[in-house]
Design a protein around this motif. Structure first.
Motif, PDB file in Angstrom:
ATOM      1  N   GLU A 261      24.452  21.377 -19.284  1.00  8.89           N
ATOM      2  CA  GLU A 261      23.318  21.926 -18.541  1.00  8.89           C
ATOM      3  C   GLU A 261      22.964  20.994 -17.387  1.00  8.89           C
ATOM      4  O   GLU A 261      22.764  19.790 -17.583  1.00  8.89           O
ATOM      5  N   PHE A 262      22.894  21.568 -16.172  1.00  9.76           N
ATOM      6  CA  PHE A 262      22.627  20.789 -14.967  1.00  9.76           C
ATOM      7  C   PHE A 262      21.266  21.149 -14.375  1.00  9.76           C
ATOM      8  O   PHE A 262      20.808  22.299 -14.459  1.00  9.76           O
ATOM      9  N   ARG A 263      20.655  20.138 -13.767  1.00  9.64           N
ATOM     10  CA  ARG A 263      19.576  20.345 -12.810  1.00  9.64           C
ATOM     11  C   ARG A 263      20.019  19.644 -11.551  1.00  9.64           C
ATOM     12  O   ARG A 263      20.587  18.551 -11.610  1.00  9.64           O
ATOM     13  N   SER A 264      19.773  20.251 -10.387  1.00  4.18           N
ATOM     14  CA  SER A 264      20.417  19.708  -9.198  1.00  4.18           C
ATOM     15  C   SER A 264      19.583  19.851  -7.938  1.00  4.18           C
ATOM     16  O   SER A 264      18.881  20.851  -7.746  1.00  4.18           O
ATOM     17  N   THR A 265      19.689  18.823  -7.095  1.00  5.92           N
ATOM     18  CA  THR A 265      19.264  18.913  -5.694  1.00  5.92           C
ATOM     19  C   THR A 265      20.436  18.516  -4.800  1.00  5.92           C
ATOM     20  O   THR A 265      20.255  18.050  -3.687  1.00  5.92           O
ATOM     21  N   PHE A 266      21.652  18.668  -5.323  1.00  9.08           N
ATOM     22  CA  PHE A 266      22.862  18.387  -4.539  1.00  9.08           C
ATOM     23  C   PHE A 266      22.981  19.384  -3.379  1.00  9.08           C
ATOM     24  O   PHE A 266      22.440  20.497  -3.418  1.00  9.08           O
ATOM     25  N   HIS A 283      37.771  25.432 -20.154  1.00 11.00           N
ATOM     26  CA  HIS A 283      36.976  25.959 -21.281  1.00 11.00           C
ATOM     27  C   HIS A 283      35.576  25.352 -21.347  1.00 11.00           C
ATOM     28  O   HIS A 283      35.005  25.195 -22.425  1.00 11.00           O
ATOM     29  N   TYR A 284      35.018  25.020 -20.183  1.00 12.65           N
ATOM     30  CA  TYR A 284      33.631  24.579 -20.132  1.00 12.65           C
ATOM     31  C   TYR A 284      32.704  25.794 -20.017  1.00 12.65           C
ATOM     32  O   TYR A 284      33.110  26.861 -19.560  1.00 12.65           O
ATOM     33  N   THR A 285      31.474  25.597 -20.432  1.00 12.10           N
ATOM     34  CA  THR A 285      30.403  26.552 -20.166  1.00 12.10           C
ATOM     35  C   THR A 285      29.322  25.793 -19.409  1.00 12.10           C
ATOM     36  O   THR A 285      28.818  24.778 -19.902  1.00 12.10           O
ATOM     37  N   LEU A 286      28.989  26.271 -18.214  1.00 10.31           N
ATOM     38  CA  LEU A 286      28.024  25.566 -17.375  1.00 10.31           C
ATOM     39  C   LEU A 286      26.702  26.321 -17.326  1.00 10.31           C
ATOM     40  O   LEU A 286      26.673  27.558 -17.270  1.00 10.31           O
ATOM     41  N   CYS A 287      25.616  25.550 -17.345  1.00  5.96           N
ATOM     42  CA  CYS A 287      24.270  26.103 -17.200  1.00  5.96           C
ATOM     43  C   CYS A 287      23.581  25.328 -16.082  1.00  5.96           C
ATOM     44  O   CYS A 287      23.774  24.116 -15.948  1.00  5.96           O
ATOM     45  N   ILE A 288      22.781  26.016 -15.298  1.00  5.81           N
ATOM     46  CA  ILE A 288      22.050  25.337 -14.231  1.00  5.81           C
ATOM     47  C   ILE A 288      20.651  25.927 -14.094  1.00  5.81           C
ATOM     48  O   ILE A 288      20.470  27.146 -14.196  1.00  5.81           O
ATOM     49  N   ARG A 289      19.680  25.050 -13.913  1.00  4.34           N
ATOM     50  CA  ARG A 289      18.300  25.495 -13.699  1.00  4.34           C
ATOM     51  C   ARG A 289      18.184  26.059 -12.285  1.00  4.34           C
ATOM     52  O   ARG A 289      18.415  25.331 -11.298  1.00  4.34           O
ATOM     53  N   GLN A 290      17.879  27.334 -12.178  1.00  5.49           N
ATOM     54  CA  GLN A 290      17.693  27.994 -10.883  1.00  5.49           C
ATOM     55  C   GLN A 290      16.280  28.544 -10.854  1.00  5.49           C
ATOM     56  O   GLN A 290      15.967  29.515 -11.537  1.00  5.49           O
ATOM     57  N   ASN A 291      15.418  27.875 -10.065  1.00  6.89           N
ATOM     58  CA  ASN A 291      13.980  28.164 -10.102  1.00  6.89           C
ATOM     59  C   ASN A 291      13.483  27.965 -11.534  1.00  6.89           C
ATOM     60  O   ASN A 291      13.632  26.900 -12.089  1.00  6.89           O
ATOM     61  N   GLN A 292      12.943  28.996 -12.161  1.00  2.00           N
ATOM     62  CA  GLN A 292      12.426  28.840 -13.530  1.00  2.00           C
ATOM     63  C   GLN A 292      13.400  29.356 -14.585  1.00  2.00           C
ATOM     64  O   GLN A 292      13.092  29.342 -15.776  1.00  2.00           O
ATOM     65  N   ILE A 294      17.471  29.726 -16.344  1.00  2.00           N
ATOM     66  CA  ILE A 294      18.726  29.032 -16.614  1.00  2.00           C
ATOM     67  C   ILE A 294      19.858  30.023 -16.388  1.00  2.00           C
ATOM     68  O   ILE A 294      19.926  31.063 -17.040  1.00  2.00           O
ATOM     69  N   TRP A 295      20.732  29.719 -15.445  1.00  3.32           N
ATOM     70  CA  TRP A 295      21.903  30.543 -15.190  1.00  3.32           C
ATOM     71  C   TRP A 295      23.081  29.971 -15.967  1.00  3.32           C
ATOM     72  O   TRP A 295      23.367  28.768 -15.871  1.00  3.32           O
ATOM     73  N   ALA A 362      19.050  38.066  -8.607  1.00  2.68           N
ATOM     74  CA  ALA A 362      17.924  38.047  -9.534  1.00  2.68           C
ATOM     75  C   ALA A 362      18.238  37.312 -10.830  1.00  2.68           C
ATOM     76  O   ALA A 362      17.355  36.685 -11.425  1.00  2.68           O
ATOM     77  N   THR A 363      19.496  37.379 -11.290  1.00  2.00           N
ATOM     78  CA  THR A 363      19.839  36.846 -12.602  1.00  2.00           C
ATOM     79  C   THR A 363      21.192  36.154 -12.563  1.00  2.00           C
ATOM     80  O   THR A 363      21.937  36.255 -11.582  1.00  2.00           O
ATOM     81  N   ASP A 364      21.519  35.464 -13.673  1.00  2.00           N
ATOM     82  CA  ASP A 364      22.842  34.852 -13.757  1.00  2.00           C
ATOM     83  C   ASP A 364      23.940  35.903 -13.867  1.00  2.00           C
ATOM     84  O   ASP A 364      25.099  35.649 -13.512  1.00  2.00           O
TER      85      ASP A 364
END
Length: 435
Positions: A261-266, A283-292, A294-295, A362-364
């Motif tokens: 799970e990532f949070r980013s300002t990159f 075979h990774y699964t990535l999550c990222i905080r997008q606004n409020q 999680i995508w 709107a969504t992931d």
């Protein structure tokens, strides 16, 4: 943060009454292996000789090593053999060694006990240190030296500890030395939790919780919003890209969970590279905080897609592709291309079919659908124009860029661009090789 720099501490002891070992040769060959490695500028090596209990403690405190390498004698359950102030043999018991390394558990990543019968100590130390290598029986000098050489060849190449251990054992097999099964690797049970990784670039992330991230990659010194500046392509390749690889290695060695799970300002090119570092094919699964929200990369995609607005050019090596989600970028691209003196053989520009805007995704599910379609477009037009290098300009949310990078494979060289206010044009910021 996990820096790519590795600090290695070699501890050597060969007391007067013990059999002579070629410790100087082992240390010399380790230094040579690291010196010839492609990452030699990011490795710091220190050594201590005739190690006493006090020297051992002080060296661990002073050097703060990632890797501790002991070469000398061991005696099974009795412990490792150090020296006293007169050069006489003194045992460091298994219990004492385990207690010592427990004090440095937050700093040390790997311990190599290149000494006879040291598996017992490895079993005890691995309670506190993630990776520990010990010897299951007596090992002769030349076998110990060759194992070390190949182990540090791998470390110098940026490989993970388990790979380095396997390479060292394989070296003994290739040499026909009947000792390949003696170096044994003990690993601490990996956490199955989802690691939280913060990526700071244009700005620091707000600390909304008292729980710190598992890892922080802080590049705020590399980016500036006022005035706007970002690393050169050379800086990216020589310094920042290796840090991403080091992050990948650290995560694989620390967590058994392949979800991150990532949070980013990159910047957008940098977050694209993060996605490519942890790819779908791995075979990774990535999550990222997008606004409020999680995508997630494993969310079922919607029906959203891109619409190709403009396409022009001829077959050739360089293809420029613009992908717009949050705003129209065609006019900017056209003005820039006019200043490039035929740098691109062909240009393709696409916008989200439902209309660009800050709320276009709107969504992931939408983000995944667009990332999948973008990959298909890139592959299609690369083949159509016979391009070997894709030049990519993105007008999109960071989450989309992560998910696109996650899916980039078999597209050849990809250069991602960032707007450079100083020159009022786009400049290549990140290069990824997608095979």
């Amino acid at each position: 943060m996990v820096a790519f720099i590795k600090r290695i501490l070699i501890l050597a002891a060969n007391p007067k009454q013990t059999g002579r070992l070629r410790l100087d040769e082992e240390v010399r060959n380790i230094k040579a292996a690291l010196q010839r490695s492609k990452h030699r500028d990011r490795i710091h090596l220190e050594s201590a000789w005739a190690v006493t209990p006090q020297t051992l403690q002080r060296s661990l405190q002073d050097e703060s090593p990632h890797i501790v390498h002991f070469c000398g004698h061991g005696d099974g359950k009795a412990g490792l053999i150090l020296e006293d102030d007169r050069g006489q043999a003194i045992f460091a018991s298994t219990e004492a060694l385990s207690g010592l390394f427990s004090l440095f558990a937050e700093r040390i990543e790997c311990v190599v006990l290149n000494a006879c019968y040291s598996e017992e100590q490895a079993k005890a130390i691995v309670q506190h240190i993630p990776f520990v290598i010990g010897m299951s029986d007596a090992i002769v000098d030349h076998a110990a030296i060759k194992f070390s050489e190949s182990f540090y060849d791998a470390i110098g190449a940026g490989e993970a500890y388990e790979f380095a251990w396997k390479l060292g054992r394989n070296r003994l097999q290739l040499e026909g030395i009947a000792a390949a099964d003696l170096p044994v690797l003990k690993t601490k049970v990996k956490r199955s939790l989802v690691p939280q990784v913060w990526l700071q670039g244009w700005a620091s992330l707000p600390k909304e919780t008292e729980v710190p991230p598992d890892e922080l990659l802080d590049w705020t010194a590399e980016y500036s919003s006022h005035p706007r500046s970002f690393p050169t392509l050379e800086r990216w390749e020589q310094y920042l890209a290796p840090q991403l690889q080091a992050l990948k290695t650290w995560l694989s060695e620390t967590f058994s969970n392949s979800t991150i799970e990532f949070r980013s300002t990159f910047s957008l090119p940098a977050i694209l590279a993060v996605g490519h570092t942890f790819p779908e094919v791995g075979h990774y699964t990535l999550c990222i905080r997008q606004n409020q929200d999680i995508w997630r990369s494993d969310s079922r995609p919607s029906d959203l897609c891109f619409r190709v607005v403009q396409e022009q050019g001829q077959r050739g090596k360089h293809l420029l592709v613009g992908l717009s989600v949050t705003g129209k970028g065609l006019a900017d691209l056209e003005r820039w291309v006019q200043t490039q003196e035929s740098a691109f053989d062909a240009i393709v520009y696409a916008e989200i079919e439902s209309g660009v805007g800050s709320r276009a995704i709107a969504t992931d599910a939408d983000a995944n659908a667009l990332a999948i379609h973008a990959k298909d477009l890139l592959r299609h037009y690369r083949q159509q124009y016979g391009a070997s290098c894709l030049h990519l300009v993105l007008f999109a949310p960071a989450g989309f860029c992560l998910l696109l990078g996650y899916r980039l494979n078999r597209l050849g060289e990809v250069l991602a661009y960032e707007w450079d206010a100083a020159t009022a044009s786009y400049r290549a910021a990140v290069r990824v090789s997608t095979g």
